[in-house]
Structures are given as structure tokens and as C-alpha cells.
Motif scaffolding. Structure first.
Motif, PDB file in Angstrom:
ATOM      1  N   UNK A   1      -0.588  10.788  -2.391  1.00 32.97           N
ATOM      2  CA  UNK A   1       0.519  10.763  -1.450  1.00 32.97           C
ATOM      3  C   UNK A   1       1.845  10.781  -2.205  1.00 32.97           C
ATOM      4  N   UNK A   2       2.902  11.304  -1.583  1.00 43.46           N
ATOM      5  CA  UNK A   2       4.215  11.280  -2.231  1.00 43.46           C
ATOM      6  C   UNK A   2       4.733   9.845  -2.277  1.00 43.46           C
ATOM      7  N   UNK A   3       4.854   9.296  -3.465  1.00 44.17           N
ATOM      8  CA  UNK A   3       5.090   7.862  -3.585  1.00 44.17           C
ATOM      9  C   UNK A   3       6.150   7.569  -4.638  1.00 44.17           C
ATOM     10  N   UNK A   4       6.987   6.582  -4.328  1.00 49.76           N
ATOM     11  CA  UNK A   4       7.904   5.994  -5.296  1.00 49.76           C
ATOM     12  C   UNK A   4       7.391   4.586  -5.609  1.00 49.76           C
ATOM     13  N   UNK A   5       7.474   4.194  -6.876  1.00 43.81           N
ATOM     14  CA  UNK A   5       7.118   2.831  -7.252  1.00 43.81           C
ATOM     15  C   UNK A   5       8.295   2.213  -7.997  1.00 43.81           C
ATOM     16  N   UNK A   6       8.602   0.960  -7.629  1.00 35.77           N
ATOM     17  CA  UNK A   6       9.668   0.223  -8.287  1.00 35.77           C
ATOM     18  C   UNK A   6       9.201  -1.205  -8.495  1.00 35.77           C
TER      19      UNK A   6
ATOM     20  N   UNK B   1       6.409   2.675  -2.055  1.00 42.88           N
ATOM     21  CA  UNK B   1       6.407   3.237  -0.711  1.00 42.88           C
ATOM     22  C   UNK B   1       6.250   4.747  -0.754  1.00 42.88           C
ATOM     23  N   UNK B   2       5.666   5.292   0.307  1.00 39.87           N
ATOM     24  CA  UNK B   2       5.594   6.728   0.474  1.00 39.87           C
ATOM     25  C   UNK B   2       6.885   7.211   1.125  1.00 39.87           C
ATOM     26  N   UNK B   3       7.214   8.478   0.891  1.00 42.50           N
ATOM     27  CA  UNK B   3       8.487   9.011   1.383  1.00 42.50           C
ATOM     28  C   UNK B   3       8.236  10.243   2.238  1.00 42.50           C
TER      29      UNK B   3
ATOM     30  N   UNK C   1      16.330  -4.212   2.171  1.00 37.25           N
ATOM     31  CA  UNK C   1      16.201  -2.867   1.613  1.00 37.25           C
ATOM     32  C   UNK C   1      16.035  -1.896   2.777  1.00 37.25           C
ATOM     33  N   UNK C   2      16.988  -0.999   2.909  1.00 38.08           N
ATOM     34  CA  UNK C   2      16.974  -0.018   3.997  1.00 38.08           C
ATOM     35  C   UNK C   2      16.824   1.358   3.359  1.00 38.08           C
ATOM     36  N   UNK C   3      15.789   2.045   3.738  1.00 37.81           N
ATOM     37  CA  UNK C   3      15.425   3.301   3.091  1.00 37.81           C
ATOM     38  C   UNK C   3      15.791   4.506   3.948  1.00 37.81           C
ATOM     39  N   UNK C   4      16.181   5.580   3.254  1.00 42.88           N
ATOM     40  CA  UNK C   4      16.332   6.884   3.889  1.00 42.88           C
ATOM     41  C   UNK C   4      15.946   7.948   2.872  1.00 42.88           C
ATOM     42  N   UNK C   5      14.946   7.643   2.065  1.00 42.53           N
ATOM     43  CA  UNK C   5      14.578   8.482   0.926  1.00 42.53           C
ATOM     44  C   UNK C   5      13.770   9.695   1.368  1.00 42.53           C
ATOM     45  N   UNK C   6      13.918  10.766   0.631  1.00 40.71           N
ATOM     46  CA  UNK C   6      13.165  11.991   0.899  1.00 40.71           C
ATOM     47  C   UNK C   6      12.833  12.675  -0.415  1.00 40.71           C
TER      48      UNK C   6
ATOM     49  N   UNK D   1       0.825  -1.193   0.000  1.00 42.88           N
ATOM     50  CA  UNK D   1       0.000   0.000   0.000  1.00 42.88           C
ATOM     51  C   UNK D   1       0.854   1.235   0.000  1.00 42.88           C
ATOM     52  N   UNK D   2       0.259   2.338  -0.419  1.00 47.67           N
ATOM     53  CA  UNK D   2       1.024   3.582  -0.517  1.00 47.67           C
ATOM     54  C   UNK D   2       1.433   4.091   0.847  1.00 47.67           C
ATOM     55  N   UNK D   3       0.684   3.726   1.856  1.00 52.09           N
ATOM     56  CA  UNK D   3       0.950   4.322   3.161  1.00 52.09           C
ATOM     57  C   UNK D   3       1.955   3.551   3.995  1.00 52.09           C
ATOM     58  N   UNK D   4       2.125   2.229   3.697  1.00 50.88           N
ATOM     59  CA  UNK D   4       3.002   1.467   4.576  1.00 50.88           C
ATOM     60  C   UNK D   4       3.487   0.228   3.871  1.00 50.88           C
ATOM     61  N   UNK D   5       4.529  -0.421   4.466  1.00 52.18           N
ATOM     62  CA  UNK D   5       5.011  -1.701   3.999  1.00 52.18           C
ATOM     63  C   UNK D   5       4.296  -2.757   4.816  1.00 52.18           C
ATOM     64  N   UNK D   6       3.654  -3.706   4.096  1.00 53.24           N
ATOM     65  CA  UNK D   6       2.728  -4.576   4.793  1.00 53.24           C
ATOM     66  C   UNK D   6       2.873  -5.999   4.276  1.00 53.24           C
ATOM     67  N   UNK D   7       2.845  -6.998   5.139  1.00 50.51           N
ATOM     68  CA  UNK D   7       2.915  -8.384   4.730  1.00 50.51           C
ATOM     69  C   UNK D   7       1.608  -9.081   5.063  1.00 50.51           C
TER      70      UNK D   7
END
Length: 792
Positions: free
Chosen positions: A698-703, A708-710, A571-576, A22-28
Motif C-alpha cells: 500500500x502507498x504508505x508514509x512512516x514517521x 499511514x496510507x495516503x 496531527x491533521x493530514x492532507x497528504x497525497x 496499521x497501514x490501512x487506518x489510524x487505530x487506537x
């Protein structure tokens, strides 16, 4: 014995998020067993199969187990009396009987044992009943009866009985290949599941595992099934129809064809086979019968689907709208019971081309977080792992296998054959051909696990092996899950494996790792990919920097190393995403630059922009010229409301058809935005450039591996005054008057507010600001002295 090729193919274990997050969170997915009963509508007659000859209903839990005697329940009360009156009306109900035919005490034992093992309260299957509808009843009368049954408060659920069919697709083409060489699904990944590798390990032929197939008929005397001599049928009248017995034989052929010098070779050819037919029992009864005739760790295959709600439960030759059997509550409850009892249930996902994530049709029935039977649900793909046009899809589909008219197995006779006993085909298809491949993989893994550990894998352990070590599906909006790879999963069972508490998140990211092995381990050695290491079985590690990291675990056993590396595992994120700050004079244009950093390759940016404030700027345009995204093929608006809402959302897509690459990880400008400052703007007015999102934008990156949202940082547009336009204009209002004298005095001697442009106080132009400048201004305003010097 046929040649058994053990080719080692070095393949990367790819990280695939089966769910697009989802755009708002990482979910399993939550794959714990859970039961829900979704209320079905009672006021829409067009969504019911009014041609069905039976109504299934279940009494609510907590009311005890009523006794049914001569068509009446031994209970009284308003609802019970109404139910008994309906059942006594021969023009509406031709008869009533328990839906599950197994002995009541056996069903009770299954429920008690399953509830104890799974730690949940299983449904009481003895509370299911079926009503025979008179053949003379019209569709309207059938619907009226169903609505009356549903309206009783003692009834938990009621529906027309489903009409199951085999989940196959009609053969439409002809091939003339070789035999085992045509069974490409046996080959190493990414082509197949690498059955050859599993065969090289103890238990890897499915030893000590039983597989029970549920459908309609089989050619039990086929020459390539246990030598054509076994009687593996357990229960249920066989349906005497070539479509049924060819289909059943094809299914068993993929799983258990003999390993000999002719015909095919099954994926797990040493399994113990069993069959249960729906010719004289319902699907739910067949499931409980199969459950009672196997033990913990054995495998039950449901090779059926049925017309679903999308097309009003109508039988169709193209099978559009057909769904998996667990859609109906009785089947779901029977599967739930089997899973709780430790059986592995594999279920054909169906050939209806249905999106199970469509809640307008299916509510949340196929969302594992809401309701989950434990069955491993299978989708169909072509040989390139592209979803088949007919396959059902969605988050509920766990894995895929092959189903597009090129699966080699037994039956049908299009490849070879003179009688049904030696029929072979090269054209089996559908989720029917996909599901036995998964069953074969399950049997191999269960056999290896039993040999290595003398324990059995449950549905969650099996699902983790099937999906964690796998070949991803082709990129598609239709989720069908990965194809299992027995090389990685077998190694995980027998040699070395590891899991972690998370596989992605924001730095600093704390992760718990869990190592395992079927060997006697002398030492454990971890490499986390960021320079960190550990030498214990279950370490904890914190990733402090962003990046995509490989993780390796090596164990030493008897002087031999066993290593597993998961590439791109963490995958460790620090994106802005940041908006710049700039200003301009009234009437001029200002440029705001959006910069971003991305840890993963990105093919889609969603950029929501709001610009509130007392500075009423006019949005003009955007550009990516000179930006990292300049080459992106699609650059347009998702939403545009600049006049009233002061907001818009842009999307930047690298390519819709794969002609341009994703944006490589990095940092830099991705967008330029242009506004005009109004001519009447005054100093102090500002507009905030906010990127945090609004409503659904929402501010979102897709790969390909993560959406994920940033976090974002806002920018600002301000009015920038052009100084020294008129010396002496101390208050900067364009006029020389006594107010300028007052402003000067207050600023210079009385601690008043700062002047906007101090150089405009230099009235005599000598480069200094002192009392002489005040005298100069006073002389000009009141004594006709010379005008202040002109600004350069």
C-alpha cells in the motif's frame, strides 16, 4: 525527614502513538474489559507442560453450580458420567477440588458486584476445579488425561497448571552508589517519574491507598519498611527461601521504603501495605484473596511470571519464553473480576523476550481489542528507555520502567547489610523492578485523586494518566509503552487537563475536546493551534488545514491561571502521492515523476506502482536524482513483477541507523520512473501509472509519530506522434495512397474524424490547408504530379 527536592523541569509533552498503526487506518486500543476463551490445541503434545502435577479445568457457564462430593459431581448425563469416571480412576486422578479456595458465597458476591459495576457478565469462578495427577503418571498419561478432559462438552477450558516464578533477573554486577541519590527513578522526567513533584501535592505520598503484593515472601522486619514493626501479611504460607524474601522486600522497598534519614525512600511511602503469598495457594486464589482484602481504588501487584508456550512450558534458567500470569484463563478471570470491582491491577509483563503480538504463538490473547483483563502490564527498559533485551513486548504492554540491574531498593545486601533486616541493593532488575515503580506511580495518583475529588480512579482512568503524561520509550520495533511522568499526570488530576475524541486524522477534521480540573474553575480558555479558540469547558473544533498543532487549555481559579499545553498534539493530514503524465514517440523513453506532500517528517516511503493498459511499455529503472529524497540511504524494491503483473513496489528509507534525517514536511518530487515505449506502438495506446496499491503493498508514509496510507492520483504514459514527417500522409500510416485522399475529404467536408497531424495536410507547403492541397495530392497519386513538399 530526607531532603525532598522539588525541581521544576520544563519538558514538552510528546505525542507518542504506543501502537504502530496499521497501514490501512489510524487505530487506537480498545481497553474496555472483555473476556475470551481461546481454544488450545488438543493434538500437539509438545506444547503442554506434561511435568505439571495438576490439571485446571472450568465447567461451562449456564450449567449451574454443581456440587462436588467425595470426588464426584452431583450431575448425570453422558459428559458428566465420563468426567466422574475419570475422577474415580485413581491411576489417573489422585483427587479433585475447587481451584478457588475462597468461600463460594464470597465468590458469588464478587461476581455479582463486579458484573454490576463493569456492565459485563463476569465468569463464575466457582466453576474452576483442579485435578491432582498421581506422581506415578507418565507424561503420556498426563497428556491423555488432559485431552480427555478437554474433549468433554461440559468443559470450557482445561490446561496444565502454570508454575509461577518471580519476574526477576539474576544479579550479575556490583555498584557502590549513594542512597536516595541512587534512586534515579524518583527524579524528574525524562530521567524518572518525578516522585518529588507528586510529593508536593495533597495525597501525593499514597495516603489512603492500599497496595497488596502477590509473590512468595518478604522481610517484614526490615528496618526501612514501616519501621520494621508492621505485620502486613494477609494470607498464604511464606516460601522460606532467600530468593523469595529478598525479591519481595526489594519490591516493597521501591514502593514504600520509609522517608527517614537512612536507606531508601519509597515512591509512595505512606501507603498501607499488604502481602499475599502463593506458598500455599495458586496465583488465581492469591488474586481473589487480595481483591477481597482491599477496596475500590486499591492496587494489586502481581510480581510473577511462568514458563509459556514458546518453549513448551519448560523451566529455563534464562527465563526465555516466560509470560505474564494472565496467559492462563483462571488468572485472567481473577484479574478481570478485580478490575471490574474497581481495583487497579499491575502485572509484570515477564522476562521471556517474547513478542506478544506473534499470533502464531499467542493467537490473539494479548490483543486488547480481543481480550482485555484491565491489568496495567509493565515492560522493562534501561535508564535510557530502551527495551531491555529480556523484556516481553507488544501492543499489550501499557507502560515501561527500569529493569537493567541498576534499581536501588531493599534486600539482597550487595550494596550494604549485615542481616536481612538491613539489606540494601543497587542491582534489582527485570520486570520485577519495573512493576513496583508503576505501582508507586499509581498509588501517588490515586492518593492525589482521592484528596482532590474524594473519588477513585479505575483501571482506564489510571492507564490514561500513566500513558498520556509520559516519557516515550526509545525508538524501537519492540513496543513497551511510555514511562509515566507524575508532574503532568498529577497536574491533570489536581489542576487542569484535557483529552480529545481523536488526535489525528484527515482534513477537515472535527474534534471534540474535553477539559477537566480538580479546582473551582472561573473560566476556560482554549487555543487549538490553528488560530481557533474557545471559552467553554468542552468545545468542538474543526481543523480545515493540514499541520501539526499545539493545543493549550488555561483555566482561571481564584485569580490564578493553570495552563496545560500539549505540544504537537493534533496531527491533521492532507497528504497525497501523485504520478505525473508524459508521452514519447515509439521506441523512445518516457519519464514519470512521482510527487508527494507530507505533513509529518517521514523516514520511509512505500511506493507501489502498477502500469496496466494496452500500451506494453517496458520498465527500465528509477532515480531520485534532483528529488527531495535524493539523500535517502536505502532505495530498493520490496516487490518486483514487471513482466507478468506489470507492477513493483519501491521503498525509500532515509536511514536505518539514524545517520540521515527524516524528510521534512513539504511538497515536491520524491521519485522518477523510466519506461520505454515499444517501437510498434500506435497512437491512442496508453498505460496508466497507478499508485493505489495491490495485495499487501500500500502507498504508505512512516514517521516516528505516525504510520499511514495516503490517497493517490494516477498518471498516464501515452504515445506521442512526431508530426510532419511526410506531407500528404493524412492517416499517418507512413504511406501516400488513395486512403489519404478519402481521409482528407471526409475530414474537411464531411465531418469525418480529425487528422492526427493537420500540418501534413499542407501538401503544397504554402502554410494554408485548403482545396488546393487536395488537388495537389490527387495530381501526385493519379496524374504523376509533383510530390508533396518536404516537411521542414
Amino acid at each position: 525527614m530526607k531532603p525532598q527536592q522539588f525541581h521544576r523541569l520544563s519538558t514538552s509533552l510528546l505525542l507518542l502513538f504506543a501502537l504502530f498503526l496499521t497501514a490501512a487506518s489510524l487505530h487506537a486500543k480498545d481497553n474496555s474489559l472483555k473476556r475470551r476463551v481461546v481454544a488450545l490445541p488438543t493434538d500437539q503434545s509438545d506444547v503442554f507442560d506434561a511435568e505439571s502435577d495438576k490439571i485446571v479445568f472450568k465447567i461451562r457457564e449456564g450449567l449451574g453450580q454443581p456440587v462436588l462430593n467425595q470426588g464426584r459431581f452431583d450431575r448425570t448425563g453422558t459428559a458428566w458420567n465420563s468426567l466422574n469416571a475419570l475422577l474415580a480412576s485413581s491411576d489417573r486422578a489422585a483427587g479433585v477440588s475447587p481451584r478457588f479456595q475462597m468461600d463460594k458465597s464470597a465468590l458469588d458476591r464478587m461476581r455479582q458486584e463486579g458484573s454490576r459495576r463493569a456492565g459485563i457478565s463476569l465468569p463464575d469462578l466457582t466453576l474452576y476445579y483442579e485435578i491432582d495427577i498421581p506422581a506415578s503418571a507418565s507424561p503420556q498419561e498426563r497428556l491423555a488425561l488432559l485431552k480427555q478432559i478437554r474433549g468433554l462438552d461440559i468443559v470450557e477450558v482445561a490446561y496444565f497448571a502454570p508454575r509461577p516464578e518471580v519476574a526477576s533477573i539474576e544479579v550479575t554486577s556490583s555498584l557502590t552508589p549513594a542512597w536516595e541519590s541512587g534512586q534515579y527513578y524518583l527524579q524528574a522526567a525524562p530521567t524518572g517519574i518525578d516522585a518529588y513533584y507528586g510529593w508536593g501535592l495533597p495525597g501525593g505520598h499514597g495516603e489512603n491507598v492500599k497496595v497488596i503484593d502477590i509473590e512468595g515472601n518478604w522481610i517484614q522486619t526490615h528496618e526501612d519498611l514501616h519501621g520494621g514493626t508492621d505485620d502486613f501479611h494477609i494470607a498464604g504460607a511464606l516460601i522460606d527461601d532467600p530468593g523469595w524474601w529478598n525479591h519481595g522486600t526489594a519490591v516493597l522497598g521501591e514502593i514504600a521504603s520509609d522517608s527517614n534519614d537512612f536507606g531508601m525512600t519509597g515512591i509512595a511511602y505512606n501507603v498501607d501495605l499488604g502481602t499475599v503469598s502463593i506458598g500455599s495457594m495458586t496465583t488465581a486464589n492469591a488474586i481473589t484473596t487480595a481483591t477481597a482484602n482491599c477496596v475500590e481504588g486499591d492496587i494489586i501487584l502481581i510480581e510473577l511470571h511462568a514458563p509459556g508456550p514458546h518453549y513448551d512450558f519448560q523451566v529455563r534458567s534464562d527465563q526465555r519464553g516466560y509470560v505474564a500470569m494472565e496467559y492462563w484463563q483462571e488468572n485472567f478471570d481473577a484479574i478481570l473480576t478485580a478490575s471490574a470491582l474497581g481495583r487497579i491491577v499491575v502485572e509484570a509483563g515477564g522476562n521471556g523476550a517474547e513478542n506478544y503480538d506473534d499470533t502464531s504463538i499467542y493467537d490473539s490473547l494479548f490483543y486488547p481489542d480481543y481480550r482485555f483483563s484491565g491489568a496495567i502490564m509493565v515492560a522493562a527498559s534501561d535508564e535510557n528507555h530502551v527495551p531491555a533485551s529480556f523484556t516481553n513486548y507488544g501492543i499489550r504492554l501499557d507502560v515501561h520502567a527500569f529493569g537493567t540491574w541498576n534499581v536501588f531498593t531493599l534486600g539482597y545486601g550487595d550494596l550494604y547489610g549485615t542481616t536481612p533486616d538491613d539489606y540494601y541493593t543497587a542491582e534489582f532488575a527485570g520486570t520485577s523492578s519495573a512493576s513496583p515503580i508503576i505501582v508507586g506511580a499509581c498509588a501517588v495518583l490515586q492518593g492525589i485523586n482521592k484528596a482532590a475529588h474524594t473519588t477513585t480512579l479505575d483501571h482506564n482512568g489510571m492507564r490514561a494518566l500513566l500513558t498520556s503524561y509520559s516519557t516515550p520509550q526509545a525508538l524501537s520495533s519492540k513496543n513497551i509503552g511510555p514511562l509515566p511522568d507524575l508532574r503532568g499526570s498529577s497536574d491533570a488530576v489536581f489542576g487542569v487537563s484535557f483529552t480529545s475524541s481523536v488526535t489525528s486524522g484527515w482534513a477537515p477534521l472535527g474534534v471534540d475536546f474535553f477539559g477537566s480540573s480538580g479546582l473551582a474553575v472561573d473560566s476556560w480558555s482554549w487555543n487549538f493551534g490553528d488560530g481557533g479558540t474557545a471559552a467553554v469547558q468542552n468545545p468542538a473544533h474543526t481543523y480545515n488545514t493540514a499541520g501539526i498543532f499545539d493545543v493549550t487549555l488555561e483555566v482561571m481559579s481564584g485569580g490564578e491561571p493553570h495552563t496545560m499545553t500539549k505540544l504537537d498534539y493534533m496531527i491533521v493530514l492532507a497528504d497525497t502521492m501523485k504520478a505525473g503524465t508524459d508521452g514519447a514517440a515509439p521506441g523512445e523513453q518516457v519519464e514519470i515523476v512521482i510527487t508527494a506532500n507530507n505533513t509529518v517528517p517521514v523516514h520511509y516511503f512505500k511506493i507501489p506502482v502498477e502500469f496496466p493498459g494496452d500500451l506494453a511499455v517496458t520498465f527500465d529503472s528509477f532515480s531520485t536524482v534532483g528529488c527531495r529524497t535524493e539523500y535517502f540511504e536505502q532505495q530498493d524494491y520490496l516487490h518486483y513483477d514487471v513482466w507478468f503483473g506489470k507492477r513493483f513496489t519501491l521503498r525509500l528509507i532515509a536511514s536505518n541507523v539514524g545517520t540521515s534525517p527524516d524528510l521534512a514536511p513539504g511538497t515536491g518530487d520524491i521519485l522518477k520512473l523510466y519506461w520505454t515505449i515499444p517501437a510498434a506502438a500506435v497512437e491512442g495506446q496508453t498505460a496508466t501509472v497507478r499508485l493505489g496499491g495491490y495485495e499487501a503493498y500500500l502507498p504508505e508514509y512512516q514517521s516516528d509519530i505516525l504510520d499511514y496510507t495516503v490517497p493517490t492520483e494516477s498518471g498516464e504514459i501515452s504515445v506521442v506522434l512526431t508530426c510532419c514527417q511526410l506531407r500528404g500522409d493524412i492517416d499517418h500510416n507512413g504511406v501516400l495512397d488513395p486512403l489519404d485522399v478519402t481521409y482528407f475529404v471526409n475530414w474537411m467536408w464531411k465531418g469525418g474524424p480529425d487528422v492526427p497531424c493537420p500540418e501534413e495536410c499542407d501538401n503544397n507547403g504554402d502554410g494554408e490547408i485548403d482545396p488546393l492541397d487536395l488537388t495537389y495530392l490527387v495530381n501526385y497519386i493519379w496524374k504523376a504530379g509533383p510530390a508533396p513538399e518536404v516537411c521542414p
